[in-house]
Design an enzyme around this catalytic site. Structure first.
Site, PDB file in Angstrom:
ATOM      1  N   SER A 198       0.835  -1.198   0.000  1.00 30.57           N
ATOM      2  CA  SER A 198       0.000   0.000   0.000  1.00 30.57           C
ATOM      3  C   SER A 198       0.875   1.256   0.000  1.00 30.57           C
ATOM      4  O   SER A 198       1.712   1.425  -0.889  1.00 30.57           O
ATOM      5  CB  SER A 198      -0.954  -0.041   1.191  1.00 30.57           C
ATOM      6  OG  SER A 198      -1.933   0.954   1.100  1.00 30.57           O
ATOM      7  N   ASP A 352      -9.799  -3.655  -5.609  1.00 31.55           N
ATOM      8  CA  ASP A 352      -8.995  -2.655  -4.906  1.00 31.55           C
ATOM      9  C   ASP A 352      -9.035  -1.356  -5.711  1.00 31.55           C
ATOM     10  O   ASP A 352      -8.767  -1.359  -6.917  1.00 31.55           O
ATOM     11  CB  ASP A 352      -7.549  -3.154  -4.781  1.00 31.55           C
ATOM     12  CG  ASP A 352      -6.616  -2.178  -4.094  1.00 31.55           C
ATOM     13  OD1 ASP A 352      -7.084  -1.146  -3.577  1.00 31.55           O
ATOM     14  OD2 ASP A 352      -5.407  -2.454  -4.078  1.00 31.55           O
ATOM     15  N   HIS A 382      -8.133  -4.545  -1.153  1.00 32.65           N
ATOM     16  CA  HIS A 382      -7.053  -3.764  -0.551  1.00 32.65           C
ATOM     17  C   HIS A 382      -6.947  -4.050   0.951  1.00 32.65           C
ATOM     18  O   HIS A 382      -7.948  -4.113   1.660  1.00 32.65           O
ATOM     19  CB  HIS A 382      -7.265  -2.264  -0.755  1.00 32.65           C
ATOM     20  CG  HIS A 382      -6.039  -1.478  -0.435  1.00 32.65           C
ATOM     21  ND1 HIS A 382      -4.999  -1.337  -1.322  1.00 32.65           N
ATOM     22  CD2 HIS A 382      -5.657  -0.829   0.693  1.00 32.65           C
ATOM     23  CE1 HIS A 382      -4.043  -0.629  -0.763  1.00 32.65           C
ATOM     24  NE2 HIS A 382      -4.408  -0.306   0.463  1.00 32.65           N
TER      25      HIS A 382
END
Length: 412
Positions: A198, A352, A382
């Site tokens: 991320s 995501d 995600h």
């Protein structure tokens, strides 16, 4: 007098929490049913809905505690997302230290090395505002054992207490320390890997770009980017539209945490969602790199509608111009930088909002002659790796991502 009110508030909370928390959770569950979307094919949707409701409950509870002056909302979120510490691991040597006030945790296999090992730096996710070494303990232990490698988990200091772009400097200082002390950890200087998930993958990308100018250091062997966030220019890419209401990261929540990270008030959040912060000249300049036109058609099947033209608002740009800086948006780096980068491994998840950032960076690297190994999780979402290593509370797609990542690292 203020301390008396705070004490009374704490006492009151102790008595009413057993009632409030279940009520908040039921409210969050109801909110989740009304506002979130769990598309067909997403991994274990009921489990995901439960965890998302817990996240909503935590965020609402944090706001209540902040109003009462007990703690900030981020403080509660950080505690909850830190998770449960794993038991001691007899197969690893684990050492904590600080480098320029930045906490590091170094994982080394106990078994004596037959030769020099790989060295892997890991930058955790969490929007630069939460997440920790502890929260990603299971991932780093797994990589260290399965890859017989030295793993350095970097506990960069969090915003807004430690303002942006301090996180990049913390990650860079940790990287420089490790690269200058490879002998101490029996690491092969030809096998240094920089990784993250991320926003941590964003940090890893930027650090790899910065290190190109450090001629006195070993070259990075590979960058490992797990569902990276790499640009703040276009929030209407297909993945942002298709997954706008898919847990755990809603489209609006991306912008909200960007504002928290940059310590900005979210007064222009809706304008940023419509890309009103991007000057027309910049849109045209970077259209060759960031555009829905570049995304393969198979990723547009789930209801993508091209965005109508929106007007540029200079005051919005001025408020959030950091979103368009190369540090925040390394996808905007020039070809002269991209073409020098190391071999790369990129993970994207179908459900995501950041999926297309990874797809666009993959194409940019490949267009510049960089070898890319790509793993696409067809059922992933995600933040799925935050649940890795928790047994029945984990997601099977997360395990597949980690096994693919380990196989890639072992192939180097």
């Amino acid at each position: 007098m203020a301390s008396v009110y705070t004490t009374l508030a704490i006492i009151g909370m102790v008595f009413i929490l057993p009632v409030i928390i279940p009520a908040l959770f039921l409210g969050a569950l109801f909110y989740d049913f009304l506002n979130s979307e769990l598309p067909p094919g997403i991994d274990q949707p009921l489990k995901l809905r439960f965890f998302h409701s817990l996240l909503i409950t935590t965020m609402i509870s944090g706001k209540i505690l902040e109003k009462l002056g007990i703690c900030s909302d981020l403080s509660l979120l950080r505690v909850v997302l830190d998770g449960i510490p794993p038991r001691r691991d007899s197969k690893l040597l684990i050492k904590d230290l600080k480098v320029d006030e930045v906490p590091l945790r170094i994982y080394q296999p106990k078994q004596p090395p037959t030769g020099k090992r790989r060295g892997i730096l890991y930058f955790h996710g969490g929007a630069g505002t939460f997440g920790s070494i502890r929260a990603f303990e299971r991932i780093c232990r797994y990589i260290a054992k399965k890859c017989n490698s030295v793993v350095v988990s970097v506990g960069y200091r969090l915003a807004p207490e430690h303002p942006y772009p301090g996180q990049y400097f913390d990650c860079l200082n940790a990287t420089l320390y490790f690269m200058r002390n490879l002998e101490e950890y029996h690491v092969d200087p030809a096998l240094i890997i920089i990784s993250g998930d991320s926003c941590g993958a964003n940090f890893a990308t930027v650090i790899c770009q910065i290190l190109l100018n450090k001629r006195d250091l070993p070259k990075v062997r590979a960058q490992v980017l797990l569902y990276p966030g790499l640009q703040g220019l276009d929030f209407h890419l297909p993945s942002y539209q298709q997954n706008a209401s898919v847990p755990i990261l809603f489209r609006k929540l991306v912008i909200y945490f960007c504002f928290r990270y940059l310590n900005k008030k979210p007064s222009v959040l809706e304008d940023v969602l419509q890309n009103c912060h991007v000057p027309e000249g910049m849109k045209w300049k970077y259209k060759k790199w960031i555009s829905a036109d570049i995304i393969p058609d198979k990723f547009k099947i789930r209801g993508y509608v091209p965005q109508k033209s929106t007007s540029y608002k200079p005051e919005v740009h001025e408020a959030v111009k950091e979103l368009l800086a190369i540090t925040f948006s390394p996808l905007l780096a020039e070809d002269s930088i991209i073409c020098q980068l190391p071999e790369s491994y990129i993970v994207t998840c179908e459900f995501d909002v950041l999926r297309d950032d990874g797809l666009l960076y993959k194409k940019r690297l490949e267009d510049n002659g960089i070898q890319v190994t790509w793993y696409h999780s067809e059922s992933g979402f995600h933040g799925i790796l935050a649940f890795f290593g928790y047994g029945i509370f984990s997601f099977s797609s997360g395990k597949k991502i980690m096994d693919s990542t380990v196989n890639y690292i072992n192939s180097l």
